[in-house]
Design a protein around this motif. Structure first.
Motif, PDB file in Angstrom:
ATOM      1  N   GLY A   1       0.830  -1.201   0.000  1.00  0.00           N
ATOM      2  CA  GLY A   1       0.000   0.000   0.000  1.00  0.00           C
ATOM      3  C   GLY A   1       0.864   1.250   0.000  1.00  0.00           C
ATOM      4  N   THR A   2       0.566   2.172  -0.928  1.00  0.00           N
ATOM      5  CA  THR A   2       1.405   3.345  -1.135  1.00  0.00           C
ATOM      6  C   THR A   2       0.535   4.564  -1.414  1.00  0.00           C
ATOM      7  OG1 THR A   2       3.071   1.911  -2.161  1.00  0.00           O
ATOM      8  CG2 THR A   2       3.317   4.273  -2.486  1.00  0.00           C
ATOM      9  N   ALA A   3       0.809   5.657  -0.741  1.00  0.00           N
ATOM     10  CA  ALA A   3       0.098   6.905  -1.026  1.00  0.00           C
ATOM     11  C   ALA A   3       0.702   7.552  -2.271  1.00  0.00           C
ATOM     12  CB  ALA A   3       0.190   7.851   0.162  1.00  0.00           C
ATOM     13  N   VAL A   4      -0.164   7.925  -3.208  1.00  0.00           N
ATOM     14  CA  VAL A   4       0.257   8.541  -4.462  1.00  0.00           C
ATOM     15  C   VAL A   4      -0.273   9.972  -4.494  1.00  0.00           C
ATOM     16  CG1 VAL A   4       0.197   8.381  -6.980  1.00  0.00           C
ATOM     17  CG2 VAL A   4       0.148   6.286  -5.586  1.00  0.00           C
ATOM     18  N   VAL A   5       0.629  10.919  -4.795  1.00  0.00           N
ATOM     19  CA  VAL A   5       0.276  12.344  -4.764  1.00  0.00           C
ATOM     20  C   VAL A   5       0.709  12.985  -6.083  1.00  0.00           C
ATOM     21  CG1 VAL A   5       0.473  14.513  -3.480  1.00  0.00           C
ATOM     22  CG2 VAL A   5       0.709  12.320  -2.274  1.00  0.00           C
ATOM     23  N   ARG A   6      -0.097  13.878  -6.595  1.00  0.00           N
ATOM     24  CA  ARG A   6       0.297  14.596  -7.804  1.00  0.00           C
ATOM     25  C   ARG A   6       1.554  15.429  -7.534  1.00  0.00           C
ATOM     26  NH1 ARG A   6      -2.631  18.353 -10.165  1.00  0.00           N
ATOM     27  NH2 ARG A   6      -3.930  18.922  -8.380  1.00  0.00           N
ATOM     28  N   SER A   7       2.472  15.434  -8.494  1.00  0.00           N
ATOM     29  CA  SER A   7       3.758  16.116  -8.315  1.00  0.00           C
ATOM     30  C   SER A   7       3.589  17.589  -7.956  1.00  0.00           C
ATOM     31  CB  SER A   7       4.595  16.003  -9.593  1.00  0.00           C
ATOM     32  OG  SER A   7       4.938  14.673  -9.863  1.00  0.00           O
ATOM     33  N   SER A   8       2.644  18.265  -8.608  1.00  0.00           N
ATOM     34  CA  SER A   8       2.462  19.686  -8.346  1.00  0.00           C
ATOM     35  C   SER A   8       2.014  19.946  -6.911  1.00  0.00           C
ATOM     36  CB  SER A   8       1.434  20.273  -9.321  1.00  0.00           C
ATOM     37  OG  SER A   8       0.177  19.617  -9.188  1.00  0.00           O
ATOM     38  N   ILE A   9       1.278  18.996  -6.348  1.00  0.00           N
ATOM     39  CA  ILE A   9       0.809  19.146  -4.961  1.00  0.00           C
ATOM     40  C   ILE A   9       1.966  18.965  -3.984  1.00  0.00           C
ATOM     41  CG2 ILE A   9      -0.698  18.137  -3.205  1.00  0.00           C
ATOM     42  CD1 ILE A   9      -2.164  19.842  -5.248  1.00  0.00           C
TER      43      ILE A   9
END
Length: 335
Positions: free
Chosen positions: A275-283
């Motif tokens: 399980g991995t949290a994925v975040v938009r690069s700009s954020i």
């Protein structure tokens, strides 16, 4: 002081993840999950009273099965307590809805699985048994192709496994799949669902990997395998009838509830699904403090904990938003 933050009610459905290729080809992973109302979570404050995300506006989404919703609720509650204004889009039907929302820029944060990223989103066929190496490869592909940041993975792995009832595992003296291969043929009985039976990375290749090929008198005769609905497998395995060994998911709440013994995949056949949290690069660029905050969550997540949290929803009938907040409080992260 805490408060309930709500947006809109969503459907409650029982199934596990529907892994959908974005080109509209569906790859279904069978199982179950009780979904919470979308848009509802609890917020308070961080334990130290700090507001590192004050002024931030973030949208958290999730897939619609129990574990995905729980992870979304935990994240929404924690980041809101850190001062962010959070829009909750948890419980999006299927992988494509939540994934596409993030790719479109309509959602900022989504919990994903490394195996899903590798196989479903990028059509890779190589089995990489090392969880860290797999995460690194998925991280690099996603960064270069989709501008998504896969943060360091948690300590839980929601992958396929085989389990036996506690008494059966003790009676047969097995703790690993290699030991199953050494049992008399009559004891090598399995319960699997149709989807797993027919997967190219499923039951038949697994038997071959462990030297007990399907359909042979000295391997696993066809009569030793019962194909059934995924949800029934757990109770059948607990009763050791009609099988000694059942296909399970490693973080399913029924593993703990039914006192099943998960067998070690000692030849590393199954792909890790960390399980991995994925975040938009700009954020991440705008709010670099997100990474250490999410790490406070991910480093605490284990297979055993996820079994417990999933079980509180699927077995005890609790709302995922309540389970998420109770867990955050129990860790001392929020108040």
């Amino acid at each position: 002081m805490t408060k309930r933050t709500s947006r809109a009610a969503g459907p409650r459905r029982r199934f596990r993840a529907a892994l959908v290729v974005l080109a509209a080809t569906a790859l279904t992973v069978a199982g179950c999950g009780l979904v919470s109302s979308s848009g509802t979570f609890t917020t308070g404050s961080l334990a130290d009273g700090a507001k590192p995300l004050e002024g931030a506006k973030l949208t958290v989404t999730s897939k619609s099965f129990t574990e995905g919703v729980l992870l979304g609720k935990i994240t929404a509650s924690y980041l809101s307590s850190a001062g962010a204004k959070v829009t909750d889009l948890t419980g999006a039907p299927g992988s494509a809805s939540s994934r596409q929302a993030q790719l479109n820029g309509d959602a900022d944060i989504l919990w994903e699985y490394t195996g899903t990223g590798w196989v479903t989103y990028h059509n890779q066929t190589e089995t990489i048994a090392d969880p860290t190496l797999l995460w690194e490869k998925v991280r690099d592909i996603e960064k270069s192709t989709n501008n998504l940041v896969w943060l360091p993975p948690s300590n839980f792995n929601d992958t396929y496994a085989f389990a036996a009832s506690g008494p059966t595992a003790q009676r047969l003296k097995v703790t690993s799949l290699s030991e199953v291969a050494k049992l008399p043929v009559a004891d090598r009985t399995f319960c699997v669902d149709d989807e797993f039976f027919s997967r190219s990375d499923g039951f038949l290749p697994m038997l071959k990997k462990y030297g007990i090929p399907y359909g042979t008198p000295d391997g696993v005769p066809a009569a030793n395998v019962t194909r059934m609905d995924a949800g029934v497998i757990y109770t059948s395995t607990a009763k050791s009838a009609p099988c000694n060994f059942g296909e399970v998911y490693t973080t399913d709440g029924r593993v703990k509830n039914l006192d099943l013994t998960v067998l070690t995949d000692d030849r590393k056949f199954f792909l890790p699904y960390s399980g991995t949290a994925v975040v938009r690069s700009s954020i991440i660029k705008e709010y670099p403090q997100l990474a250490p905050l999410i790490a406070n969550i991910s480093k605490r997540l284990t297979d055993d904990l996820m079994q417990d949290l999933n079980g509180r929803v699927d077995i005890d009938g609790q709302d995922p938003a309540d389970v998420a907040w109770d867990w955050l409080k129990s860790t001392g992260l929020v108040k």
